[in-house]
Design an enzyme around this catalytic site. Sequence first.
Site, PDB file in Angstrom:
ATOM      1  NE  ARG A 176      -3.714   0.151   2.378  1.00 37.64           N
ATOM      2  CZ  ARG A 176      -4.323   0.362   3.184  1.00 37.64           C
ATOM      3  NH1 ARG A 176      -4.954   0.463   4.361  1.00 37.64           N
ATOM      4  NH2 ARG A 176      -4.973   1.240   2.671  1.00 37.64           N
ATOM      5  CB  CYS A 234      -1.719   3.888   8.980  1.00 35.61           C
ATOM      6  SG  CYS A 234      -3.391   3.592  10.762  1.00 35.61           S
TER       7      CYS A 234
END
Length: 299
Positions: A176, A234
């Site tokens: 990611r 995050c």
Amino acid sequence: MSVLISVPELAEALASSAPPRLLDVRWSLAQPDGHADFEGGHIPGAVYVDLDTELADIGDPARGRHPLPTPEAFHAAARGWGLNDGEAVVVYDAGPSYGAARAWWLLRHAGVHDVRILDGGFAEWVAERGDVESGTVEPPHGSITLGWGEMPVIDGDGAAAWPEHGFLLDARAPERFRGDIEPMDPVAGHIPGAVSAPTSDNLAEDGRFYGRGGLGERFADLGIDAADAVAVYCGSGVTAAHQIAALEIAGFRAALYPGSWSEWANTPGRPVGTGEQSVGRLGHPLPHPKGHVARQQAP
């Protein structure tokens, strides 16, 4: 105050004259509502905490997927869990401690200093102790008085500027970070200047945190030392709290970007980095390896 408590330490504390309050924060991206799991079996005396409704203020995508709750809402939730002033609190989840770390961070942010994460969570409790109870728990209303603002926080502009003077850690999975995939948010990639530091690397194979020495080595390998300013993001500000807990175990103080990538990716005009990121002191940036680019989102 220690960040963690072990299963034997918790069992001893629960048998004492002043047992801690237990909060069960079972949550995952795949199954955010852990109430059924809680009712099926939990540590005796625990109260269920719903991360999506009690540890976040979900609604506006521009604020990210799990923006912080308002101080008033969190205060009311904590009293609903039966918390009172001066009581110790232990938080846990199914095992990785991601949801538990969010509760730990918020309670610390609200001024509760004696709060610890059960290392290994419910899985470790069952493996070592085995005693559980089932069903719904409705605790008496508590009278705790909370504050707000005791943990460092940055916003999107702060995150954009952070790599100029410190380390901005991206706690998501490497794929990611690189922008290879993005299963949750509208744009793939990372905040330019961030360093990939997956939260999963905080844990040993048994699901417990590495100790102070192991975590210290992990962050030292990224080039971080005690003099460095550190901030963490995050996907939505949940697993970043786990990273902050790991950093605190290792002896570092870190700021949270609560909106995290889900806020950044929903903000028109924010630059996006893709590819690998060189590791080094971000005050002295290293050349990005081939394949790393920064691009502007469409307005």
